[in-house]
Design a protein around this motif. Structure first.
Motif, PDB file in Angstrom:
ATOM      1  N   ALA A   1       0.813  -1.220   0.000  1.00 56.79           N
ATOM      2  CA  ALA A   1       0.000   0.000   0.000  1.00 56.79           C
ATOM      3  C   ALA A   1       0.847   1.271   0.000  1.00 56.79           C
ATOM      4  CB  ALA A   1      -0.948  -0.004   1.200  1.00 56.79           C
ATOM      5  N   ASP A   2       2.057   1.212   0.552  1.00 57.91           N
ATOM      6  CA  ASP A   2       2.915   2.406   0.611  1.00 57.91           C
ATOM      7  C   ASP A   2       3.853   2.543  -0.591  1.00 57.91           C
ATOM      8  OD1 ASP A   2       4.650   0.322   1.187  1.00 57.91           O
ATOM      9  OD2 ASP A   2       5.474   1.248   3.003  1.00 57.91           O
ATOM     10  N   GLN A   3       3.614   1.778  -1.661  1.00 52.27           N
ATOM     11  CA  GLN A   3       4.509   1.802  -2.817  1.00 52.27           C
ATOM     12  C   GLN A   3       3.876   2.385  -4.077  1.00 52.27           C
ATOM     13  OE1 GLN A   3       5.785  -2.431  -2.536  1.00 52.27           O
ATOM     14  NE2 GLN A   3       7.835  -1.575  -2.252  1.00 52.27           N
ATOM     15  N   GLN A   4       2.892   3.252  -3.915  1.00 51.44           N
ATOM     16  CA  GLN A   4       2.230   3.869  -5.068  1.00 51.44           C
ATOM     17  C   GLN A   4       3.219   4.621  -5.952  1.00 51.44           C
ATOM     18  OE1 GLN A   4      -1.315   6.208  -4.269  1.00 51.44           O
ATOM     19  NE2 GLN A   4      -0.978   7.457  -6.080  1.00 51.44           N
TER      20      GLN A   4
ATOM     21  N   LEU B   1      -1.345  -2.711  -2.456  1.00 49.47           N
ATOM     22  CA  LEU B   1      -1.832  -1.561  -3.203  1.00 49.47           C
ATOM     23  C   LEU B   1      -2.888  -2.075  -4.178  1.00 49.47           C
ATOM     24  CD1 LEU B   1      -1.453   1.481  -3.828  1.00 49.47           C
ATOM     25  CD2 LEU B   1       0.283   0.806  -5.511  1.00 49.47           C
TER      26      LEU B   1
ATOM     27  N   LYS C   1       2.180  -7.308   4.715  1.00 47.45           N
ATOM     28  CA  LYS C   1       1.807  -5.929   4.419  1.00 47.45           C
ATOM     29  C   LYS C   1       0.496  -5.905   3.659  1.00 47.45           C
ATOM     30  CE  LYS C   1       6.392  -3.945   4.197  1.00 47.45           C
ATOM     31  NZ  LYS C   1       7.200  -2.969   3.484  1.00 47.45           N
TER      32      LYS C   1
ATOM     33  N   THR D   1      -6.241   1.589  -1.049  1.00 43.65           N
ATOM     34  CA  THR D   1      -5.699   0.608  -0.102  1.00 43.65           C
ATOM     35  C   THR D   1      -6.876  -0.124   0.529  1.00 43.65           C
ATOM     36  OG1 THR D   1      -5.704   2.106   1.796  1.00 43.65           O
ATOM     37  CG2 THR D   1      -3.715   2.100   0.412  1.00 43.65           C
TER      38      THR D   1
END
Length: 157
Positions: free
Chosen positions: A73-76, A141, A138, A150
């Motif tokens: 989710a934090d790798q957009q 995304l 995790k 997310t």
């Protein structure tokens, strides 16, 4: 039906987001893709779909391998970079799994050897035999209706 209508309909299907990577002549190449799925448990096979005009296509054909990095989710920003939406150069640090380049911090890294390829429409489908996997606990995304999302805060009960 026109192309836009078809794309809009396909965009209604929520998918995870992956970055496909391969290494050719010492250079690492990557491409954002959501056209990925598992095919078989025995043997362990996955498929990716790569457009005929994609720069990475011949790199995969020549290297005979690819990795699928299922983004967290934090790798957009990584997704946007490998999709060509971010134009300014970025330094991307790659880890190694089974000697192949992978993106650290991904939910899953799946290393594959090309088993077969099929031409379908304007894409090549690569069937990959899975040789190694690394998992992280995790949230993924997600991409739907042309936007990133997310799963945080979504309840299935």
């Amino acid at each position: 039906m026109d192309d836009r209508q078809f794309r809009t309909a396909m965009g209604k299907f929520a998918t995870g987001v992956t970055v496909i990577t391969t290494e050719h002549n010492g250079d690492i190449h990557g491409m954002t893709a959501n056209a990925f799925m598992s095919v078989s448990l025995d043997p362990k096979l996955v498929v990716i779909s790569v457009r005929e005009e994609a720069t990475i296509l011949n790199k995969i054909k020549e290297s005979k391998n690819f990795t699928v990095n299922i983004l967290a989710a934090d790798q957009q920003e990584l997704s946007m970079y490998f999709a060509g939406q971010i134009k300014e150069p970025r330094e991307v640090v790659f880890d190694r799994l089974d000697g192949k380049p992978v993106l650290g911090g991904a939910c899953a890294q799946v290393v594959c050897e090309v088993s077969t390829e099929h031409v379908e429409g304007d894409h090549i489908l690569f069937i990959g035999k899975v040789t190694d996997i690394h998992l992280e606990d995790k949230e993924p995304l997600v991409f739907v209706n042309g936007k990133y999302h997310t799963l945080a805060g979504i309840s299935t009960s």
